[in-house]
Scaffold this active site. Structure first.
Site, PDB file in Angstrom:
ATOM      1  N   ASN A 184      12.345  67.512   9.769  1.00 54.37           N
ATOM      2  CA  ASN A 184      13.085  68.245   8.746  1.00 54.37           C
ATOM      3  C   ASN A 184      13.944  69.265   9.485  1.00 54.37           C
ATOM      4  O   ASN A 184      13.442  70.284   9.940  1.00 54.37           O
ATOM      5  CB  ASN A 184      12.094  68.940   7.793  1.00 54.37           C
ATOM      6  CG  ASN A 184      12.794  69.837   6.784  1.00 54.37           C
ATOM      7  OD1 ASN A 184      14.025  69.825   6.673  1.00 54.37           O
ATOM      8  ND2 ASN A 184      12.020  70.623   6.055  1.00 54.37           N
ATOM      9  N   LYS A 198      16.115  71.188   8.378  1.00 51.49           N
ATOM     10  CA  LYS A 198      16.436  72.372   7.566  1.00 51.49           C
ATOM     11  C   LYS A 198      17.935  72.693   7.706  1.00 51.49           C
ATOM     12  O   LYS A 198      18.732  71.771   7.831  1.00 51.49           O
ATOM     13  CB  LYS A 198      15.521  73.534   7.954  1.00 51.49           C
ATOM     14  CG  LYS A 198      14.036  73.116   7.895  1.00 51.49           C
ATOM     15  CD  LYS A 198      13.071  74.236   7.988  1.00 51.49           C
ATOM     16  CE  LYS A 198      11.644  73.692   7.902  1.00 51.49           C
ATOM     17  NZ  LYS A 198      10.629  74.739   7.950  1.00 51.49           N
ATOM     18  N   HIS A 203       9.977  71.132  -1.069  1.00 47.37           N
ATOM     19  CA  HIS A 203       9.585  71.881   0.131  1.00 47.37           C
ATOM     20  C   HIS A 203       9.295  73.330  -0.264  1.00 47.37           C
ATOM     21  O   HIS A 203       9.951  73.880  -1.143  1.00 47.37           O
ATOM     22  CB  HIS A 203      10.711  71.816   1.171  1.00 47.37           C
ATOM     23  CG  HIS A 203      10.276  72.341   2.504  1.00 47.37           C
ATOM     24  ND1 HIS A 203      10.212  73.692   2.782  1.00 47.37           N
ATOM     25  CD2 HIS A 203       9.834  71.705   3.618  1.00 47.37           C
ATOM     26  CE1 HIS A 203       9.764  73.852   4.024  1.00 47.37           C
ATOM     27  NE2 HIS A 203       9.522  72.667   4.549  1.00 47.37           N
ATOM     28  N   GLU A 206      10.094  76.014   1.023  1.00 51.21           N
ATOM     29  CA  GLU A 206      11.264  76.903   1.104  1.00 51.21           C
ATOM     30  C   GLU A 206      12.132  76.766  -0.145  1.00 51.21           C
ATOM     31  O   GLU A 206      12.745  77.735  -0.592  1.00 51.21           O
ATOM     32  CB  GLU A 206      12.058  76.607   2.394  1.00 51.21           C
ATOM     33  CG  GLU A 206      11.304  77.138   3.606  1.00 51.21           C
ATOM     34  CD  GLU A 206      11.529  76.349   4.886  1.00 51.21           C
ATOM     35  OE1 GLU A 206      12.488  75.576   4.972  1.00 51.21           O
ATOM     36  OE2 GLU A 206      10.701  76.522   5.820  1.00 51.21           O
ATOM     37  N   GLU A 209       1.764  70.884   3.474  1.00 51.11           N
ATOM     38  CA  GLU A 209       2.300  71.911   4.367  1.00 51.11           C
ATOM     39  C   GLU A 209       1.821  73.280   3.893  1.00 51.11           C
ATOM     40  O   GLU A 209       2.421  73.861   2.983  1.00 51.11           O
ATOM     41  CB  GLU A 209       3.829  71.901   4.344  1.00 51.11           C
ATOM     42  CG  GLU A 209       4.463  70.629   4.806  1.00 51.11           C
ATOM     43  CD  GLU A 209       5.891  70.859   5.310  1.00 51.11           C
ATOM     44  OE1 GLU A 209       6.152  70.505   6.459  1.00 51.11           O
ATOM     45  OE2 GLU A 209       6.719  71.409   4.562  1.00 51.11           O
ATOM     46  N   GLY A 225       6.605  77.427  10.545  1.00 51.06           N
ATOM     47  CA  GLY A 225       7.461  78.260  11.391  1.00 51.06           C
ATOM     48  C   GLY A 225       6.770  79.476  11.972  1.00 51.06           C
ATOM     49  O   GLY A 225       7.415  80.378  12.492  1.00 51.06           O
ATOM     50  N   SER A 272       4.090  73.917  11.964  1.00 55.71           N
ATOM     51  CA  SER A 272       3.958  74.192  13.409  1.00 55.71           C
ATOM     52  C   SER A 272       3.372  73.026  14.198  1.00 55.71           C
ATOM     53  O   SER A 272       2.575  73.224  15.113  1.00 55.71           O
ATOM     54  CB  SER A 272       3.144  75.472  13.635  1.00 55.71           C
ATOM     55  OG  SER A 272       3.801  76.584  13.051  1.00 55.71           O
TER      56      SER A 272
END
Ligand code: 13P
Length: 248
Positions: free
Chosen positions: A9, A11, A94, A96, A166, A172, A212
């Site tokens: 991904n 992003k 996702h 985010e 996730e 991250g 991660s």
């Protein structure tokens, strides 16, 4: 046997030249593996990445889509537009998108239904925040997110669905869930699928871990019984690191 699936991904990263350089570096090596490899690119580079991966085993993914076919939705991209470009997979829900763009479980559900209807394979993301984990709500959150995302999706629709667990606190941050903890949640998601669709479907659907993932922890994660792949953010931006994961 479920075929492992490793998806990058990207992003909001990679201009055109950067994107083409990266796919050029990964595609040959990808041809040597039995793992399914997907790159989920920004919309702006999809059509050129499609040409660049022609003849290789790399699959093409997008990171989001709208649930309506067309219309006055400024700035949005439809499933038909993605199909038109030859996209195979689309990440939906996702964290985010949920966190910064207000995507609710209901929105995620509409997108999942539209993706399946149009023949796109959704990679549905679920996962708890740190606060939710500390309050021991992980299983409740994952249950609500998974079952709402799949509302109205029948057994046939599940053929192409991938789920990515996730945990938000692992994205991250350099912190990964222990492979055992990740496997436990993923086994629970599989149990939810078994209750809803029966064992044949639950044994077939691939469930990834994301958060991660690096070459150094990929083997341990991938060796877990219920984990069928990884959704990789930061480490998917460098060919060497991404290939290190693909070749776990
Ligand atoms: P990182 O691998 O950078 O933690 O990101 C994970 C992720 O969000 C993939 O969708």
């Amino acid at each position: 046997m479920r075929k492992p699936i490793i998806a990058g991904n990207w992003k909001m990263n990679k201009t055109m030249n950067e994107a083409l350089e990266l796919v050029d570096e990964i595609k040959d090596e990808t041809n040597k593996t039995d793992v399914e490899v997907v790159v989920c690119c920004p919309f702006t580079v999809i059509s050129e990445v499609k040409k660049a991966i022609e003849g290789s085993k790399v699959k093409l993914g997008a990171q989001n889509m709208h649930w309506e076919d067309e219309g006055a939705f400024t700035g949005e991209i439809s499933a038909n537009m993605l199909k038109d470009l030859g996209v195979d997979y689309v990440i939906i829900g996702h964290s985010e998108r949920r966190q910064y763009f207000g995507e609710t479980d209901e929105v995620v559900n509409k997108k999942v239904i539209k993706a399946i209807e149009k023949g796109l394979k959704p990679i549905i993301c679920v996962g708890e925040t740190l606060n939710e984990r500390e309050k021991n709500k992980t299983f409740d959150i994952v249950k609500r997110q998974t079952l709402t995302a799949l509302e109205g999706v029948g057994k046939d629709g599940m053929n192409d669905v991938v789920i990515a667990y996730e945990p938000v606190w692992a994205i991250g941050t350099g912190k990964t869930a222990s492979s055992q903890d990740a496997n436990e949640v993923i086994a629970y998601i599989r149990f939810l699928l078994q209750n809803k669709y029966g064992i044949e479907v639950s044994e077939r659907v691939r469930i990834q871990y994301g958060g991660s993932v690096k070459p150094s922890n990929a083997t341990e994660i991938m060796n877990e019984t219920d984990i069928d792949g990884a959704l990789v953010g930061g480490a998917s931006l460098k060919a060497e690191e991404f290939l290190g994961i693909v070749n776990f």
